[in-house]
Design an enzyme around this catalytic site. Structure first.
Site, PDB file in Angstrom:
ATOM      1  NE  ARG A 272      16.570  13.090  -5.799  1.00  0.00           N
ATOM      2  CZ  ARG A 272      17.731  12.961  -6.451  1.00  0.00           C
ATOM      3  NH1 ARG A 272      18.187  11.767  -6.739  1.00  0.00           N
ATOM      4  NH2 ARG A 272      18.430  14.025  -6.783  1.00  0.00           N
ATOM      5  CB  ILE A 273      10.286  13.321  -1.352  1.00  0.00           C
ATOM      6  CG1 ILE A 273      10.637  13.774   0.076  1.00  0.00           C
ATOM      7  CG2 ILE A 273       8.862  12.759  -1.411  1.00  0.00           C
ATOM      8  CD1 ILE A 273      10.726  12.675   1.117  1.00  0.00           C
ATOM      9  CG  LEU A 274      12.426   7.983  -4.095  1.00  0.00           C
ATOM     10  CD1 LEU A 274      12.508   6.477  -3.932  1.00  0.00           C
ATOM     11  CD2 LEU A 274      13.572   8.501  -4.956  1.00  0.00           C
TER      12      LEU A 274
ATOM     13  CD  GLU B 238       9.089   1.352   9.907  1.00  0.00           C
ATOM     14  OE1 GLU B 238       8.493   0.275   9.859  1.00  0.00           O
ATOM     15  OE2 GLU B 238      10.258   1.453  10.330  1.00  0.00           O
TER      16      GLU B 238
ATOM     17  N   GLY C  89       0.825  -1.205   0.000  1.00  0.00           N
ATOM     18  CA  GLY C  89       0.000   0.000   0.000  1.00  0.00           C
ATOM     19  C   GLY C  89       0.852   1.244   0.000  1.00  0.00           C
TER      20      GLY C  89
ATOM     21  N   PRO D  31       6.231  12.654  -4.052  1.00  0.00           N
ATOM     22  CG  PRO D  31       6.539  14.900  -4.560  1.00  0.00           C
ATOM     23  CD  PRO D  31       6.638  13.525  -5.151  1.00  0.00           C
ATOM     24  CE  LYS D  32      -2.113  12.182  -5.857  1.00  0.00           C
ATOM     25  NZ  LYS D  32      -2.629  12.567  -7.179  1.00  0.00           N
ATOM     26  CB  THR D  33       3.527   7.276  -2.955  1.00  0.00           C
ATOM     27  OG1 THR D  33       4.839   7.672  -3.345  1.00  0.00           O
ATOM     28  CG2 THR D  33       2.726   6.927  -4.190  1.00  0.00           C
TER      29      THR D  33
ATOM     30  N   GLY E  58      13.958   6.520   4.122  1.00  0.00           N
ATOM     31  CA  GLY E  58      12.584   6.082   4.386  1.00  0.00           C
ATOM     32  C   GLY E  58      11.765   7.214   4.976  1.00  0.00           C
TER      33      GLY E  58
END
Ligand SMILES: Cc1cc2nc3c(=O)[nH]c(=O)nc-3n(C[C@H](O)[C@H](O)[C@H](O)COP(=O)(O)OP(=O)(O)OC[C@H]3O[C@@H](n4cnc5c(N)ncnc54)[C@H](O)[C@@H]3O)c2cc1C
Ligand code: SF4
Lengths: 318, 736
Positions: free
Chosen positions: B614-616, B691, B469, B618-620, B688
């Site tokens: 880095r945020i691969l 979490e 998910g 942004p939506k997920t 990550g």
């Protein structure tokens, strides 16, 4: 789930006759409680009489200015009824405080009154439970009692009645209209519908075997300001820790019933005479025989404070 | 490919596809109900039989006898599996208790039988006809009582110490010594543990809902005593895991055994009431925290001790982890002790260690700030460290906790916070602001992938990575698209199949960065193959579906004109994570309202600011963080597996009794990601977030409740019964 036979009732009289004559028969209305219990064999009817087709889904005025609510009126429809919202808002609010929209769409007036306790030990067939299996004991007594009743309990059972709607109906002096197998009808005051557990917690109501609820009758509107305050850990979709149904008149007098703390909607017409002068005395009267455990003793303070809050709500609503 | 030097400029930095908020590529499958979950492989499995698990009705002891006669005679029953007839079974490396109990019972609802029947209802009916004669024995169920008997765990790093905590604490002019408790919690994911199994000769084919395909293969094989090569395990879609599906559980093993016994494909889903006591849970903790500081607010001594319990052979909840790294202080110690408890198996749940650890530490920091009379944001900023405080020679690879706090405070309007607790009221509501740091270590782990370039120019990625998910499908597709210079819709991603290269799997918030780094490695190889095929230099540029070098400009698909090109590789790691401490950081800001009469807490607004490489996508990433924040609300206010200390089990074992937040509990959630890259973590320069989002949330809420009411609650969840006796008296106005 035990295999069962099924029929659709064609008339109230026939439903009552069949319920009394077919061994192990039970009515099914919305099924939101009964089916869940059947899946885990806490209920194991041999025969289901589906009452959904009966002509019991109307809300009609009574000749003496009250309201007759058919047993099959869905909780959603009852809460949305203009007359209920205008004259008995405590009922609409109590309904909307219960369950979820999907469940309320299905749940019926009679089914709601007769829904069974949410005691977690009742739901776990590996635990002793006098209500599920008379004489087996009560695992809750030595266990977790936060959601349990603190008054009206017995050494055999401390389960609370979970209905919100019933608390409002109690404060409105509702009566339950029934039909028995012999075709006779009667009215039972809501106060007398549910039994205290005593030594027989598996006997929950004063209905006869096969007796069908056909309606709930409300007397003429009590006036005043109506409040239903339900206290719970999350904002929705949780049973009450404590709930207060209040109808308050401009002079401060009124009626109070409590939920979440007893095996049935809890009201004491004598104690509530003190409402205008000393609301805590009303709670003290209602809870005078309370038997608590460390994990539910807070309900006494909570009941007091919730009544205070309900009164404050009523005052500011005026 | 080995990652052992910091990342430099690479094709990902182009950010043509990576870093964009693209929709999940598996979204339509999920919203139309066509993504097949483990219980739903009707396409591949004809006529499955249904297995129903019977759980033990006692917490500890043994089975004297089991009478199966009535169950066997029940309609539709095909087979009954018990420890008596299952043949010899091993125990998975990752399991603490055995998955099929009997005659010994290790915990309540440990599986003791599987009934296989033609229909689910028949199996359930028959299971309840099994008569079990138990020999119960006394067990230990109460952590508080078992605390004294707790011992130092055999593995891991139970104790650390630097400087002289004892003396420094004693000498500190301002001290805090407080004990906090966190309860047992359940993952309570939507999809229960479920498996469909069939035997193809001596090969087990199993669809199961599992986060770690390769671990799953190994433990299924070990439990059943068959070679790993004889297990084909698939987990393409998972309806939530949160760590509860890291390990093979009873559904998988029993589906396999049931299919063998019934000679039919068998599917097994755990009924919801079994999930709480049959599977794993986050264990309760007791945590003692001591902090000493100068009057100016510099921490000079900090100690964190934690106690938790598990079955014999289990592990501790590593709740002191973050305290080793989060704040400066020359004198420090941490310790973990483990008691034996006869409850279900304790194990990882979203952010194991830090989630409960931060629940305690970040209240303690708030308490300390209050004692010092310093704003809690400022107190945290003042005690920041840029190096591992236990090993000052190790810098953090990147650490922007201070920015998270400062930017968050600004955005949240922290300035408006009343410095006095219980000082703000809005009608019936007591209003409070709370803050907490967010901290979670960043883990990187080996991950492999295979990439194919088809004749049609479509790039296909295969890896046993899972998508629980989280968005794995999508970020893997973005990575492959970026690397091969093709648009996203020209990428196909296949996940969760043990026929594919072994990946990192999903857990410990390592999956996003690690699995995409593996895809990076495989794509690097494929680029080389493409360049070679086209006679181009290895540094050719891949963009817009074309490969360019010098004056040459060729469609990438041309490389596969005469046949598909396939490349496989994995990413493995050197010692950068030893030389540099890699962690993720954030700050949570919360406004709560507490009903002055009843003590009911409702969260009004929440903000998380995250610095996590880095945020691969942004939506997920945002979805992950708001999901984690929601779970944090549950941890703060309601989630609590209640131990029946007499009978030895979690009583509230369904979703009516175990209260996770509902929509009405969750206000608008704001998430800000700081623009950052971490070249020490991987070529993706990502870390990550999934979490990180939960760590600190519950404490921020507890701190806000304290700010609203003046009542400090140190035992989670912060339910109204813990407040009600200490709330201000209600003014009952006179009748007007
Ligand atoms: C998840 C969940 C949350 C819930 N939360 C709440 C809550 O917060 N507050 C609350 O008040 N309730 C709550 N409920 C309970 C819900 O209100 C009841 O399930 C519902 O009202 C039962 O109505 P029904 O028509 O579905 O009854 P059924 O399940 O059909 O029947 C219940 C019982 O009534 C009997 N019966 C039905 N009709 C008649 C009749 N005409 N005459 C005689 N006997 C009859 C049946 O034989 C059965 O024993 C919740 C339920 C669920 C599942
Ligand atoms: S309280 Fe009543 S319902 Fe609950 S276990 Fe005891 S007897 Fe059963």
């Amino acid at each position: 789930m035990k295999a069962f036979t099924y029929e659709r009732a064609t008339s109230t009289a026939q439903a009552a006759v069949r319920a009394a004559s077919v061994p192990g028969a039970k009515f099914i209305a919305g099924g939101t409680n009964l089916l869940d219990l059947m899946k885990i064999e806490i209920e194991a009817p041999a025969h289901l009489i589906d009452v959904n087709g009966l002509d019991l889904a109307k809300i009609e005025p009574t000749p003496d200015g009250g309201l007759r609510i058919g047993a099959l009126v869905r909780n959603t429809d009852l809460a949305a009824d203009a007359g209920v919202r205008r004259d008995y808002p405590v009922l609409a609010r109590a309904l909307l405080a219960g369950a979820s929209p999907q469940l309320r769409n299905r749940a019926t007036t009679a089914g709601n009154l007769l829904q069974r306790t949410r005691c977690p030990y009742f739901y776990d067939p590996d635990q002793a439970c006098n209500k599920r299996e008379p004489g087996s004991g009560c695992a809750a007594l030595a266990g977790w009692r936060r959601m349990h009743a603190i008054v009206g309990t017995s050494d055999a059972c401390i389960a609370a009645h979970p209905s919100d709607m019933a608390v409002a109906m109690r404060v409105l002096d509702a009566e339950v209209e029934t039909m028995r197998a012999d075709g006779s009808t009667r009215r039972i005051a809501l106060a007398d519908l549910h039994r205290l557990p005593g030594a027989t917690p598996h006997l929950e109501t004063t209905l006869d075997a096969g007796e069908l609820i056909t309606a709930v009758v409300l007397p003429s509107p009590p006036g005043g300001t109506h409040v239903y305050r339900k206290v719970r850990d999350r904002a929705s979709y949780a049973f009450a820790l404590v709930s207060v149904a209040l109808v308050r008149q401009p002079d401060g007098s009124g009626r109070v019933a409590l939920g979440g703390i007893a095996p049935k909607p809890w009201r004491d017409e004598d104690a509530e005479r003190a409402l205008a002068s000393d609301p805590h005395a009303v709670v003290d009267g209602l809870l005078k025989d309370a038997r608590t455990s460390p994990d539910n003793a807070f309900k006494i303070t909570l009941a007091r404070r919730t009544l205070d809050a309900a009164i404050a709500d009523a005052r500011s609503a005026r | 490919m080995k990652f052992d030097t910091p990342a430099t400029k690479n094709p990902i930095d182009r950010l043509a596809v990576v870093g964009h908020p693209v929709d999940r590529i598996d979204g339509p499958l999920k919203t139309t109900g066509t993504a097949r979950y483990a219980y739903e492989h009707h396409d591949a499995v004809a006529r499955p039989a249904y297995g129903y698990v019977l759980g033990a009705g006692i917490a500890k002891g043994s089975i004297h006898s089991m009478d199966l006669a009535a169950a066997k005679a029940a309609p539709g029953v095909l087979a009954i599996v018990t420890a008596d007839n299952a043949g010899p079974l091993g125990k998975g490396d990752k399991n603490t208790a055995t998955l099929l109990g009997g005659p010994t019972i290790e915990h309540y609802h440990q599986a003791i039988a599987l009934v296989v029947a033609e229909t689910f209802e028949q199996a359930r009916w028959a299971a309840r006809r099994i008569r079990v004669d138990y020999g119960p024995v006394d067990g230990t169920f109460d952590l508080a009582r078992a605390k004294e008997s707790a011992s130092k765990p055999a593995s891991g790093k139970p104790d650390t110490a630097v400087g002289d905590f004892g003396n420094a604490f004693a000498a500190a002019p301002v001290q805090l010594d407080a004990t906090y408790t966190t309860p047992d919690q359940s993952h309570a994911m939507m999809e229960p543990h479920a498996s469909t199994a069939l035997w193809d000769g001596d090969t087990l084919v199993i669809w199961t809902s599992n986060q770690m395909v390769a671990w799953g293969v190994a433990d299924v094989a070990k439990t059943l005593g068959i070679p790993k090569e004889k297990v084909h395990l698939m987990s393409p879609f998972i309806g939530g895991g949160f760590g509860g599906k890291l390990f093979v559980r009873a559904d998988a093993v029993l589906a396999a055994l049931g299919a063998r016994a019934a000679k039919r494909p068998v599917k097994v889903a755990l009924p919801r009431p079994l999930m709480f006591n049959n599977t794993t849970h986050r264990p309760a903790t007791i945590q003692r925290i001591r902090i000493g500081a100068t009057r100016e607010g510099r921490i000079t001594a900090i100690a964190h001790e934690s106690w938790s319990g598990d079955l014999p052979g289990g592990k501790p909840e590593t709740a002191v982890d973050q305290t080793r790294l989060l704040y400066a202080g020359a004198n420090r110690m941490t310790a973990m002790r483990l008691a034996v408890l006869d409850l279900a198996e304790a194990n990882a749940m979203r952010a194991p260690g830090e989630a409960p650890g931060m629940m305690a530490l970040e209240i303690a920091i708030d308490e300390m700030a209050e004692k010092l009379g310093i704003d809690p944001v400022q107190f945290r900023i003042a005690n920041d460290t840029q190096v591992d405080p236990e090993h000052p020679e190790r810098p953090f690879s990147k650490r922007r906790l201070v920015d998270c706090l400062a930017i968050g405070a600004e955005k949240f309007g922290w300035k408006a916070r009343n410095p006095h607790p219980a000082g703000t009221r809005d009608g019936r509501w007591l209003v409070g602001f709370g803050v907490a740091a967010a901290f979670r270590n960043n883990l990187v782990t080996r991950s492999g992938a295979r990439v194919r370039l088809g004749k049609d120019g479509v790039v296909t990625v295969e890896t046993d990575m899972t998508d629980i998910g989280t968005g794995s499908y999508t970020i893997i597709a973005q990575t492959a698209a970026e690397m091969m210079g093709v648009p996203l819709h020209r990428v196909v991603v296949r996940l969760g199949d043990s026929d594919y290269p072994v990946s990192s799997g999903s857990g410990g918030q390592w999956g996003g960065n690690s699995s995409t780094a593996g895809v990076y490695a495989a794509c690097t190889k494929l680029r080389e193959a493409v360049a070679t095929k086209l006679g181009l230099p290895p540094d050719a540029d891949f963009a817009d579906g074309r490969v360019r070098a010098g004056s040459r400009d060729v469609a990438v698909a041309d490389a596969a004109r005469n046949g598909e090109l396939v490349a496989e590789d994995h990413m493995e790691y050197g010692d950068l994570d030893k030389r540099y401490q890699q962690s993720t950081f954030g700050a949570h800001f919360v406004e709560v309202r507490v009903d002055a009469a009843t003590g009911e807490t409702r969260v009004k607004r929440m903000l998380a600011v995250c610095a996590a490489g880095r945020i691969l996508n942004p939506k997920t990433a945002r979805s992950q963080v708001i999901g984690a924040m929601t779970m944090g609300v549950g941890a703060a206010l309601s989630e609590h597996l209640v131990v029946d200390r007499y009978a030895g089990f979690f009583v509230n074992h369904d979703l009516a009794g175990y209260e996770v937040p509902v929509h009405a509990d969750i206000p608008h959630l704001d998430v800000v990601f700081l623009d950052e890259t971490d070249p020490m973590s991987s070529p993706m320069k990502a870390k990550g977030v999934a979490e990180l989002g939960i760590c600190g949330v519950a404490a921020a809420i507890a701190n806000a409740i304290h700010h609203a009411t003046g009542v400090r609650v140190r035992d989670y969840p912060v339910t109204l019964d813990k407040l009600i006796d200490r709330l201000p008296l209600l003014a009952r106005e006179e009748e007007s």
